[in-house]
Motif scaffolding. Structure first.
Motif, short mmCIF file in Angstrom:
data_model
loop_
_atom_site.label_atom_id
_atom_site.label_comp_id
_atom_site.label_asym_id
_atom_site.label_seq_id
_atom_site.Cartn_x
_atom_site.Cartn_y
_atom_site.Cartn_z
N LEU A 19 0.60 -0.94 -0.27
CA LEU A 19 0.24 0.12 -0.07
C LEU A 19 0.63 0.91 0.08
O LEU A 19 1.79 1.60 0.66
CB LEU A 19 -0.82 -0.35 1.40
N VAL A 20 0.19 1.78 -0.92
CA VAL A 20 1.77 3.72 -1.01
C VAL A 20 0.27 4.96 -0.76
O VAL A 20 -0.73 4.73 -1.82
CB VAL A 20 2.41 3.66 -1.85
N TRP A 21 0.23 5.78 -0.06
CA TRP A 21 0.15 6.91 -0.03
C TRP A 21 0.28 7.76 -0.76
O TRP A 21 1.77 7.87 -0.43
CB TRP A 21 -0.37 7.49 0.70
N GLN A 22 -0.01 8.63 -1.61
CA GLN A 22 0.35 9.35 -2.32
C GLN A 22 0.03 11.03 -2.26
O GLN A 22 -1.31 11.20 -2.69
CB GLN A 22 1.47 9.43 -3.44
N LYS A 23 0.29 12.01 -2.30
CA LYS A 23 -0.36 13.75 -2.63
C LYS A 23 0.26 13.82 -4.10
O LYS A 23 1.63 13.94 -4.06
CB LYS A 23 0.57 14.63 -1.63
N ALA A 42 8.16 16.14 5.66
CA ALA A 42 6.61 16.84 5.94
C ALA A 42 5.53 16.35 6.85
O ALA A 42 5.11 15.94 7.47
CB ALA A 42 5.40 17.79 4.73
N TYR A 43 5.76 14.92 6.42
CA TYR A 43 4.42 14.03 6.54
C TYR A 43 5.44 13.38 8.02
O TYR A 43 4.28 11.92 8.86
CB TYR A 43 3.81 12.55 5.95
N ILE A 44 6.17 12.67 7.91
CA ILE A 44 7.01 11.64 9.11
C ILE A 44 6.72 12.78 10.54
O ILE A 44 5.75 13.16 11.28
CB ILE A 44 8.68 12.04 9.22
N ASP A 45 5.74 11.33 11.07
CA ASP A 45 5.11 11.19 12.97
C ASP A 45 4.02 11.80 12.67
O ASP A 45 2.81 12.47 13.55
CB ASP A 45 6.31 11.68 13.99
N MET A 61 -4.48 8.67 8.29
CA MET A 61 -5.15 9.18 9.21
C MET A 61 -3.87 9.98 9.31
O MET A 61 -2.64 9.99 8.69
CB MET A 61 -5.47 9.45 10.62
N ILE A 62 -4.11 12.00 9.12
CA ILE A 62 -3.18 12.68 9.42
C ILE A 62 -3.62 14.34 10.32
O ILE A 62 -4.40 14.53 10.59
CB ILE A 62 -3.33 13.92 7.99
N ASP A 69 -1.56 21.02 2.76
CA ASP A 69 -1.68 19.91 3.25
C ASP A 69 -2.99 19.20 1.60
O ASP A 69 -3.49 18.67 1.82
CB ASP A 69 -2.24 19.08 4.56
N ALA A 70 -3.40 20.60 1.33
CA ALA A 70 -4.54 20.08 1.26
C ALA A 70 -3.93 20.40 -0.44
O ALA A 70 -3.30 20.15 -0.73
CB ALA A 70 -5.13 21.93 0.70
N GLY A 71 -4.95 18.98 -1.17
CA GLY A 71 -4.59 18.44 -2.83
C GLY A 71 -4.94 17.08 -2.61
O GLY A 71 -5.80 16.96 -2.11
N VAL A 72 -4.45 16.47 -3.84
CA VAL A 72 -5.71 15.75 -4.16
C VAL A 72 -4.50 14.13 -3.73
O VAL A 72 -3.15 14.49 -3.85
CB VAL A 72 -5.48 15.54 -5.63
#
Length: 106
Positions: A19-23, A42-45, A61-62, A69-72
């Motif tokens: 599984l990979v989540w990308q922006k 920017a997303y570590i921890d 969960m962010i 953080d806004a975006g697709v």
């Protein structure tokens, strides 16, 4: 989402091998199995995958979201269908931010 709050980006799954989540097209937000070295700083921890607790939930969960953080976001799942036959799915989720309302007392 409201800036400073936590948001959950939904993505259902089953029998996931990877599984990979990308922006956008390149920024990696989180992955399973964990690959911390590939996650954007920017997303570590600040993120958590539900897949680590619930094997049919690939949601992300962010924590403490900001306007940046806004975006697709895209949830990429890869799983083994049969001997050496793989299936790949993707789901896109758009996150928009909102500043909390401030009250002024005069």
């Amino acid at each position: 989402g409201i800036v400073g709050q936590t948001v959950i980006l939904p993505c259902g799954c089953s029998s996931v091998t990877k599984l990979v989540w990308q922006k956008g097209d390149t920024v990696v937000i989180n992955s399973y199995p964990p690959e911390r070295e590939s996650i954007d700083q920017a997303y570590i921890d600040r993120t958590e995958l539900f897949l680590e607790k619930e094997k049919t939930d690939c949601s992300l969960m962010i924590l403490n979201i900001s306007p940046a953080d806004a975006g697709v976001y895209t949830c990429h799942t890869l799983f083994l269908v049969d001997d050496n036959i793989w299936s790949r799915n993707e789901l896109k989720v758009k996150l928009t931010g909102e500043f909390p309302k401030t009250e002024y007392i005069l």
